[in-house]
Scaffold this active site. Structure first.
Site, PDB file in Angstrom:
ATOM      1  N   GLY A 184     -28.310  -1.442  -9.436  1.00  0.00           N
ATOM      2  CA  GLY A 184     -28.590  -2.861  -9.215  1.00  0.00           C
ATOM      3  C   GLY A 184     -27.877  -3.342  -8.179  1.00  0.00           C
ATOM      4  O   GLY A 184     -27.706  -2.903  -7.002  1.00  0.00           O
ATOM      5  N   HIS A 185     -27.526  -4.722  -7.958  1.00  0.00           N
ATOM      6  CA  HIS A 185     -26.656  -5.180  -6.810  1.00  0.00           C
ATOM      7  C   HIS A 185     -25.518  -6.038  -7.588  1.00  0.00           C
ATOM      8  O   HIS A 185     -25.496  -6.568  -8.673  1.00  0.00           O
ATOM      9  CB  HIS A 185     -27.401  -6.110  -6.225  1.00  0.00           C
ATOM     10  CG  HIS A 185     -28.632  -5.523  -5.419  1.00  0.00           C
ATOM     11  ND1 HIS A 185     -29.858  -5.119  -5.841  1.00  0.00           N
ATOM     12  CD2 HIS A 185     -28.394  -4.866  -4.411  1.00  0.00           C
ATOM     13  CE1 HIS A 185     -30.593  -4.243  -5.137  1.00  0.00           C
ATOM     14  NE2 HIS A 185     -29.833  -4.120  -3.886  1.00  0.00           N
ATOM     15  N   TYR A 235     -22.227  -8.747 -11.265  1.00  0.00           N
ATOM     16  CA  TYR A 235     -22.906  -7.232 -11.374  1.00  0.00           C
ATOM     17  C   TYR A 235     -24.502  -7.444 -11.857  1.00  0.00           C
ATOM     18  O   TYR A 235     -24.499  -7.738 -13.112  1.00  0.00           O
ATOM     19  CB  TYR A 235     -22.395  -6.087 -11.898  1.00  0.00           C
ATOM     20  CG  TYR A 235     -21.068  -5.938 -11.028  1.00  0.00           C
ATOM     21  CD1 TYR A 235     -21.120  -4.845 -10.187  1.00  0.00           C
ATOM     22  CD2 TYR A 235     -19.894  -6.642 -11.020  1.00  0.00           C
ATOM     23  CE1 TYR A 235     -19.814  -4.242  -9.342  1.00  0.00           C
ATOM     24  CE2 TYR A 235     -18.888  -6.136 -10.102  1.00  0.00           C
ATOM     25  CZ  TYR A 235     -18.833  -5.134  -9.647  1.00  0.00           C
ATOM     26  OH  TYR A 235     -17.558  -4.832  -8.805  1.00  0.00           O
ATOM     27  N   CYS A 236     -25.358  -7.634 -11.164  1.00  0.00           N
ATOM     28  CA  CYS A 236     -26.873  -7.730 -11.727  1.00  0.00           C
ATOM     29  C   CYS A 236     -27.145  -6.370 -11.936  1.00  0.00           C
ATOM     30  O   CYS A 236     -27.809  -5.711 -11.047  1.00  0.00           O
ATOM     31  CB  CYS A 236     -27.476  -8.796 -10.547  1.00  0.00           C
ATOM     32  SG  CYS A 236     -29.016  -9.267 -11.153  1.00  0.00           S
ATOM     33  N   ILE A 237     -27.553  -5.968 -12.919  1.00  0.00           N
ATOM     34  CA  ILE A 237     -27.849  -4.480 -13.358  1.00  0.00           C
ATOM     35  C   ILE A 237     -29.289  -4.325 -13.956  1.00  0.00           C
ATOM     36  O   ILE A 237     -29.271  -4.890 -14.966  1.00  0.00           O
ATOM     37  CB  ILE A 237     -26.909  -3.762 -14.126  1.00  0.00           C
ATOM     38  CG1 ILE A 237     -25.618  -4.231 -13.552  1.00  0.00           C
ATOM     39  CG2 ILE A 237     -27.180  -2.413 -14.366  1.00  0.00           C
ATOM     40  CD1 ILE A 237     -25.439  -3.554 -11.987  1.00  0.00           C
TER      41      ILE A 237
END
Length: 147
Positions: free
Chosen positions: A102-103, A117-119
């Site tokens: 992710g980002h 942390y966008c996973i």
């Protein structure tokens, strides 16, 4: 425990898991298995098994993907500049599996370091706290609070 990418592990992925982890895809928001998940445990790379995030560091960001304030083991995360889709972002990849996860964004809870942390759920496998010792992740039990 050793971690790494293998063709055998990649061959076991579903089409969606492969699209996300191997082709840097993104799940549609609010559709991932772990978006609303609240059990105690850790999240590991679906390909390599390397530990990535603890449930203790998971929070509801409202973005539609599982969000974490920090990785469980920073050495298992690589952050790379991502200029795709007309945006400048920081991509998050697993170190040993080289899976796209992710980002990370500088818009997380300030009290916890300010990162989000966008996973993608499809890049993760959850290991419940009760199973961590048996699955070889006992050394991370101290990072997971009881539910």
């Amino acid at each position: 425990m050793q971690f790494g990418q293998s063709q055998k592990a990649i061959d076991r992925l579903t089409a969606e898991q492969r699209r996300i982890t191997q082709d840097a895809g993104t799940e549609r928001p609010f559709t991932g298995e772990y978006n609303d998940h609240k059990d105690p445990g850790i999240y590991v790379d679906i390909v390599s098994g390397e530990p990535l995030f603890a449930s203790t560091d998971k929070y509801e960001s409202g973005c539609g993907w599982p969000s974490f304030t920090k990785p469980i083991a920073p050495e298992n995360i690589n952050e790379l500049r991502d200029n795709s889709n007309g945006m400048v972002r920081t991509e998050v990849r697993s170190t040993y599996g080289d899976s796209h996860l992710g980002h990370v964004f500088p818009r997380g809870p300030a009290a916890d370091g300010g990162l989000r942390y966008c996973i993608n759920s499809a890049s993760l496998r959850f290991i419940h706290r009760d199973d961590m010792e048996n699955e070889g992740y006992g050394e991370y039990l101290d990072q997971v609070e009881e539910a």
